[in-house]
Design a protein around this motif. Structure first.
Motif, PDB file in Angstrom:
ATOM      1  N   TYR A  92     -14.298-105.532-123.672  1.00 44.38           N
ATOM      2  CA  TYR A  92     -15.641-105.396-124.240  1.00 44.38           C
ATOM      3  C   TYR A  92     -15.852-104.002-124.825  1.00 44.38           C
ATOM      4  CZ  TYR A  92     -17.079-109.732-121.917  1.00 44.38           C
ATOM      5  OH  TYR A  92     -17.203-111.029-121.515  1.00 44.38           O
ATOM      6  N   LEU A  93     -15.341-102.999-124.116  1.00 41.50           N
ATOM      7  CA  LEU A  93     -15.469-101.625-124.603  1.00 41.50           C
ATOM      8  C   LEU A  93     -14.711-101.441-125.915  1.00 41.50           C
ATOM      9  CD1 LEU A  93     -15.042 -99.770-121.196  1.00 41.50           C
ATOM     10  CD2 LEU A  93     -17.120 -99.810-122.598  1.00 41.50           C
ATOM     11  N   LYS A  94     -13.536-102.031-126.002  1.00 38.89           N
ATOM     12  CA  LYS A  94     -12.745-101.929-127.233  1.00 38.89           C
ATOM     13  C   LYS A  94     -13.431-102.659-128.385  1.00 38.89           C
ATOM     14  CE  LYS A  94      -8.280-101.072-125.091  1.00 38.89           C
ATOM     15  NZ  LYS A  94      -6.939-101.574-124.811  1.00 38.89           N
ATOM     16  N   GLU A  95     -14.090-103.756-128.075  1.00 37.90           N
ATOM     17  CA  GLU A  95     -14.856-104.482-129.094  1.00 37.90           C
ATOM     18  C   GLU A  95     -16.034-103.632-129.575  1.00 37.90           C
ATOM     19  OE1 GLU A  95     -17.304-108.471-128.815  1.00 37.90           O
ATOM     20  OE2 GLU A  95     -15.151-108.860-128.641  1.00 37.90           O
ATOM     21  N   ALA A  96     -16.694-102.951-128.649  1.00 42.17           N
ATOM     22  CA  ALA A  96     -17.798-102.050-129.010  1.00 42.17           C
ATOM     23  C   ALA A  96     -17.275-100.908-129.875  1.00 42.17           C
ATOM     24  CB  ALA A  96     -18.479-101.505-127.759  1.00 42.17           C
ATOM     25  N   LEU A  97     -16.101-100.411-129.539  1.00 40.87           N
ATOM     26  CA  LEU A  97     -15.458 -99.351-130.322  1.00 40.87           C
ATOM     27  C   LEU A  97     -15.203 -99.828-131.753  1.00 40.87           C
ATOM     28  CD1 LEU A  97     -14.233 -96.481-130.025  1.00 40.87           C
ATOM     29  CD2 LEU A  97     -12.090 -97.587-129.397  1.00 40.87           C
ATOM     30  N   GLN A  98     -14.711-101.041-131.891  1.00 37.92           N
ATOM     31  CA  GLN A  98     -14.489-101.621-133.225  1.00 37.92           C
ATOM     32  C   GLN A  98     -15.801-101.740-133.991  1.00 37.92           C
ATOM     33  OE1 GLN A  98     -11.112-101.024-133.694  1.00 37.92           O
ATOM     34  NE2 GLN A  98     -11.628-102.532-135.213  1.00 37.92           N
ATOM     35  N   GLY A  99     -16.865-102.097-133.284  1.00 46.10           N
ATOM     36  CA  GLY A  99     -18.176-102.200-133.915  1.00 46.10           C
ATOM     37  C   GLY A  99     -18.643-100.868-134.480  1.00 46.10           C
ATOM     38  N   GLU A 100     -18.369 -99.786-133.770  1.00 44.44           N
ATOM     39  CA  GLU A 100     -18.737 -98.449-134.250  1.00 44.44           C
ATOM     40  C   GLU A 100     -17.956 -98.106-135.520  1.00 44.44           C
ATOM     41  OE1 GLU A 100     -21.188 -96.551-132.943  1.00 44.44           O
ATOM     42  OE2 GLU A 100     -21.551 -97.920-131.277  1.00 44.44           O
ATOM     43  N   PHE A 101     -16.659 -98.413-135.528  1.00 39.76           N
ATOM     44  CA  PHE A 101     -15.839 -98.162-136.723  1.00 39.76           C
ATOM     45  C   PHE A 101     -16.334 -98.994-137.909  1.00 39.76           C
ATOM     46  CE2 PHE A 101     -12.460 -96.613-133.744  1.00 39.76           C
ATOM     47  CZ  PHE A 101     -12.255 -95.378-134.336  1.00 39.76           C
ATOM     48  N   MET A 102     -16.680-100.258-137.637  1.00 39.07           N
ATOM     49  CA  MET A 102     -17.169-101.130-138.711  1.00 39.07           C
ATOM     50  C   MET A 102     -18.496-100.620-139.270  1.00 39.07           C
ATOM     51  SD  MET A 102     -15.024-103.416-139.513  1.00 39.07           S
ATOM     52  CE  MET A 102     -16.109-104.337-140.566  1.00 39.07           C
ATOM     53  N   ALA A 103     -19.340-100.102-138.408  1.00 38.76           N
ATOM     54  CA  ALA A 103     -20.625 -99.572-138.861  1.00 38.76           C
ATOM     55  C   ALA A 103     -20.412 -98.385-139.795  1.00 38.76           C
ATOM     56  CB  ALA A 103     -21.478 -99.163-137.667  1.00 38.76           C
ATOM     57  N   ILE A 104     -19.490 -97.515-139.446  1.00 36.12           N
ATOM     58  CA  ILE A 104     -19.192 -96.365-140.308  1.00 36.12           C
ATOM     59  C   ILE A 104     -18.676 -96.843-141.656  1.00 36.12           C
ATOM     60  CG2 ILE A 104     -17.631 -94.393-140.634  1.00 36.12           C
ATOM     61  CD1 ILE A 104     -17.876 -93.910-137.584  1.00 36.12           C
ATOM     62  N   LYS A 105     -17.782 -97.817-141.634  1.00 36.30           N
ATOM     63  CA  LYS A 105     -17.225 -98.362-142.873  1.00 36.30           C
ATOM     64  C   LYS A 105     -18.333 -98.961-143.741  1.00 36.30           C
ATOM     65  CE  LYS A 105     -13.934-101.695-144.628  1.00 36.30           C
ATOM     66  NZ  LYS A 105     -13.867-103.125-144.627  1.00 36.30           N
ATOM     67  N   THR A 106     -19.209 -99.742-143.132  1.00 36.86           N
ATOM     68  CA  THR A 106     -20.306-100.380-143.867  1.00 36.86           C
ATOM     69  C   THR A 106     -21.233 -99.346-144.492  1.00 36.86           C
ATOM     70  OG1 THR A 106     -20.223-102.308-142.405  1.00 36.86           O
ATOM     71  CG2 THR A 106     -22.261-101.962-143.637  1.00 36.86           C
ATOM     72  N   ILE A 107     -21.591 -98.331-143.717  1.00 33.66           N
ATOM     73  CA  ILE A 107     -22.497 -97.294-144.233  1.00 33.66           C
ATOM     74  C   ILE A 107     -21.823 -96.495-145.336  1.00 33.66           C
ATOM     75  CG2 ILE A 107     -23.816 -95.223-143.663  1.00 33.66           C
ATOM     76  CD1 ILE A 107     -24.160 -96.448-140.823  1.00 33.66           C
ATOM     77  N   ASN A 108     -20.546 -96.178-145.161  1.00 30.15           N
ATOM     78  CA  ASN A 108     -19.826 -95.442-146.214  1.00 30.15           C
ATOM     79  C   ASN A 108     -19.772 -96.237-147.514  1.00 30.15           C
ATOM     80  OD1 ASN A 108     -19.223 -92.908-145.097  1.00 30.15           O
ATOM     81  ND2 ASN A 108     -17.494 -93.738-143.964  1.00 30.15           N
ATOM     82  N   GLU A 109     -19.586 -97.543-147.406  1.00 34.14           N
ATOM     83  CA  GLU A 109     -19.597 -98.401-148.600  1.00 34.14           C
ATOM     84  C   GLU A 109     -20.975 -98.392-149.248  1.00 34.14           C
ATOM     85  OE1 GLU A 109     -18.229-102.195-147.179  1.00 34.14           O
ATOM     86  OE2 GLU A 109     -16.141-101.533-147.094  1.00 34.14           O
ATOM     87  N   LEU A 110     -21.991 -98.443-148.439  1.00 36.56           N
ATOM     88  CA  LEU A 110     -23.359 -98.404-148.947  1.00 36.56           C
ATOM     89  C   LEU A 110     -23.619 -97.086-149.670  1.00 36.56           C
ATOM     90  CD1 LEU A 110     -26.007-100.038-148.983  1.00 36.56           C
ATOM     91  CD2 LEU A 110     -26.613 -98.955-146.825  1.00 36.56           C
ATOM     92  N   LEU A 111     -23.169 -95.997-149.085  1.00 38.04           N
ATOM     93  CA  LEU A 111     -23.344 -94.677-149.703  1.00 38.04           C
ATOM     94  C   LEU A 111     -22.565 -94.560-151.010  1.00 38.04           C
ATOM     95  CD1 LEU A 111     -23.102 -92.435-146.512  1.00 38.04           C
ATOM     96  CD2 LEU A 111     -25.146 -92.816-147.891  1.00 38.04           C
TER      97      LEU A 111
END
Length: 148
Positions: A92-111
């Protein structure tokens, strides 16, 4: 242009709601008080993000999402199925970690793809928070592995 920005921000907002729900589950299953406290700190940053993003959406004339949305429901269902019978919180922790990476990727794409957001203090601040969360989650995973 604003409707597309609002749509993108609402998608980001929904992902923050998913993170809050995910961390609630992790917090409830954490037996170590230090780990529980750190997970609560991470969850608190996601709650702050929802307020910041909601305000931005309202300032653009939109109505912020109030839930995880249909994509969130699907993602949570898949996650729950994937973890049936799992007693180890590390997955679960590793899945949460992946979620944090995905959020950064999504925001960077938005920017990168939207000049309106290119200098967004809010979005850049959220990225910084996600990076801090990644460090915290990596630390929690290492501590969890050493406790076993």
């Amino acid at each position: 242009m604003n409707s597309e920005n609002i749509k993108n921000l609402n998608s980001l907002l929904e992902s923050e709601y998913i993170a809050i729900d995910s961390f609630e589950s992790l917090i409830n299953h954490a037996s170590n008080i230090n780990i529980k406290t750190e997970l609560q700190n991470i969850q608190r940053t996601h709650k702050q993000h929802t307020l910041q993003i909601s305000t931005k959406i309202q300032n653009l004339g939109g109505s912020p999402s109030c839930s995880i949305g249909i994509q969130g429901v699907i993602a949570e269902t898949i996650s729950n199925i994937k973890h049936i019978g799992t007693t180890d919180n590390t997955s679960y922790l590793k899945e949460a970690l992946q979620g944090e990476f995905m959020a950064i990727k999504t925001i960077n794409e938005l920017l990168a793809n939207n000049s309106v957001f290119s200098n967004s203090t809010i979005l850049n601040s959220i990225i910084a928070d996600h990076k801090t969360n990644i460090d915290s989650l990596n630390n929690i995973i290492n501590v969890s592995n050493n406790i076993k």
